[in-house]
Design a protein around this motif. Structure first.
Motif, PDB file in Angstrom:
ATOM      1  N   UNK A  19      -4.958  26.134 130.045  1.00  0.00           N
ATOM      2  CA  UNK A  19      -3.707  25.522 129.357  1.00  0.00           C
ATOM      3  C   UNK A  19      -3.255  26.251 128.187  1.00  0.00           C
ATOM      4  N   UNK A  20      -4.661  26.366 127.187  1.00  0.00           N
ATOM      5  CA  UNK A  20      -4.253  26.812 126.032  1.00  0.00           C
ATOM      6  C   UNK A  20      -4.037  28.439 125.947  1.00  0.00           C
ATOM      7  N   UNK A  21      -4.249  29.356 126.828  1.00  0.00           N
ATOM      8  CA  UNK A  21      -3.820  30.481 127.144  1.00  0.00           C
ATOM      9  C   UNK A  21      -2.480  30.823 127.560  1.00  0.00           C
ATOM     10  N   UNK A  22      -2.244  29.854 128.266  1.00  0.00           N
ATOM     11  CA  UNK A  22      -0.666  29.733 128.740  1.00  0.00           C
ATOM     12  C   UNK A  22       0.276  29.405 127.582  1.00  0.00           C
ATOM     13  N   UNK A  23      -0.115  28.229 126.722  1.00  0.00           N
ATOM     14  CA  UNK A  23       0.872  27.982 125.630  1.00  0.00           C
ATOM     15  C   UNK A  23       0.926  28.984 124.636  1.00  0.00           C
ATOM     16  N   UNK A  24       0.024  29.823 124.248  1.00  0.00           N
ATOM     17  CA  UNK A  24      -0.263  30.663 123.309  1.00  0.00           C
ATOM     18  C   UNK A  24       0.539  31.935 123.865  1.00  0.00           C
ATOM     19  N   UNK A  25       0.669  31.937 125.022  1.00  0.00           N
ATOM     20  CA  UNK A  25       1.503  33.285 125.480  1.00  0.00           C
ATOM     21  C   UNK A  25       3.000  33.045 124.874  1.00  0.00           C
ATOM     22  N   UNK A  26       3.331  32.040 124.812  1.00  0.00           N
ATOM     23  CA  UNK A  26       4.891  31.631 124.358  1.00  0.00           C
ATOM     24  C   UNK A  26       5.159  32.086 122.746  1.00  0.00           C
ATOM     25  N   UNK A  27       5.971  33.124 122.610  1.00  0.00           N
ATOM     26  CA  UNK A  27       6.128  33.738 121.168  1.00  0.00           C
ATOM     27  C   UNK A  27       6.630  32.670 120.181  1.00  0.00           C
ATOM     28  N   UNK A  28       5.890  32.674 119.207  1.00  0.00           N
ATOM     29  CA  UNK A  28       6.588  31.895 117.885  1.00  0.00           C
ATOM     30  C   UNK A  28       7.890  32.477 117.431  1.00  0.00           C
ATOM     31  N   UNK A  29       8.655  31.458 116.942  1.00  0.00           N
ATOM     32  CA  UNK A  29      10.014  31.697 116.618  1.00  0.00           C
ATOM     33  C   UNK A  29      10.179  32.093 115.186  1.00  0.00           C
ATOM     34  N   UNK A  30      11.086  32.788 114.915  1.00  0.00           N
ATOM     35  CA  UNK A  30      11.334  33.476 113.299  1.00  0.00           C
ATOM     36  C   UNK A  30      12.197  32.126 112.959  1.00  0.00           C
ATOM     37  N   UNK A  31      12.287  31.994 111.500  1.00  0.00           N
ATOM     38  CA  UNK A  31      13.298  30.867 111.163  1.00  0.00           C
ATOM     39  C   UNK A  31      14.734  31.047 111.637  1.00  0.00           C
TER      40      UNK A  31
END
Length: 285
Positions: A19-31
């Motif tokens: 599950x952690x691998x799956x959620x870490x695949x979503x990119x972080x957003x810039x401000x």
């Protein structure tokens, strides 16, 4: 909002690592991206924008949930509860306030996890007030060992949290206490369960005397009261109230038997009950 979003879930047999691998695949957003998505969701109710905000912060929920692993509750449940808090945060997030979603969402994520822990960690609620909750979630991390707190240590913790030392010691007792079954386990023929030491209210002397008195009134007093009635009144009372099979006669049944109206039977019954009550009063005092 939660019913419209499709998010990664921890299904049966799914590991936390996967599950952690799956959620870490979503990119972080810039401000800037976060601000634009928040505006779209806030002003246009754009659920796709809300979904992107949630997905980009699922890793935050995992990180916070791991901090509560010491309570013996399933990590998957903690994460799912945290996700609910995250979705509530996204629903209320206002980009115009100049705060990042991460800072705003931490409160909501922890609040949902706290509620879940308090509901499920013990059968008996151990923290109900705001002060007790604060003490509950800080005491475990502030203890330096598994040993019981000394009065000096309790005072130091109390001073840090702004509570009384007695409250710290009481919360420690609640947290270290174990749930005990009131009855013995099936097949356990040795020892006693707590229920074995509870007093039986039916065996209390005054209760026994009261029951004996009631039995006497039912057998002797009521019999004497019935003897004071005329034959017709006694027959009506016995048919209406004192049948052995529990099937009492109706007013119409007795009206047909005595060839009078049902209202006349009701009047005789009322008068007979009043007479019996007067006969029983001396025996009840």
């Amino acid at each position: 909002m939660s019913t419209a979003l499709t998010l990664p879930t921890l299904s049966v047999g799914d590991s936390i690592e996967r599950y952690v691998q799956r959620v870490n695949a979503f990119p972080m957003l810039s401000p800037e991206e976060e601000h634009d998505l928040a505006i779209r969701h806030q002003e246009h109710n754009d659920l796709d924008a809300a979904r992107q905000l949630v997905l980009s912060h699922l890793r935050v929920v995992v990180s916070i949930a791991r901090g509560y692993s010491g309570y013996g509750l399933p990590q998957a449940d903690l994460i799912q509860e945290g996700n609910i808090g995250l979705m509530k945060a996204v629903k209320r997030f206002e980009a115009s306030r100049g705060v990042r979603l991460y800072s705003f969402a931490v409160h909501w994520i922890k609040a949902e996890i706290h509620e879940y822990i308090l509901r499920n960690w013990r059968l008996v609620r151990i923290a109900t007030t705001k002060a007790q909750r604060k003490l509950f979630f800080n005491l475990r991390s502030m203890k330096s060992s598994f040993a019981a707190l000394t009065h000096v240590q309790a005072k130091e913790i109390a001073d840090d949290l702004g509570v009384k030392p007695e409250e710290v010691l009481e919360m420690e007792t609640r947290m270290t206490g174990q749930d005990v079954s009131l009855v013995a386990d099936d097949g356990d023929d040795e020892g006693y369960a707590p229920i074995d030491w509870l007093a039986d209210s039916h065996s209390e002397p005054t209760a026994v005397l009261a029951r004996n008195r009631l039995d006497e009134l039912q057998s002797v007093g009521i019999g004497a009261a019935l003897d004071a009635l005329d034959e017709r009144s006694r027959r009506i009372i016995e048919a209406r109230w004192l049948t052995d099979d529990g099937e009492s006669s109706t007013l119409h049944d007795l009206a047909a038997e005595f060839n009078v109206s049902a209202e006349r039977i009701r009047q005789i019954e009322t008068k007979a009950l009043q007479k019996m009550k007067q006969a029983l009063l001396p025996a009840m005092v």
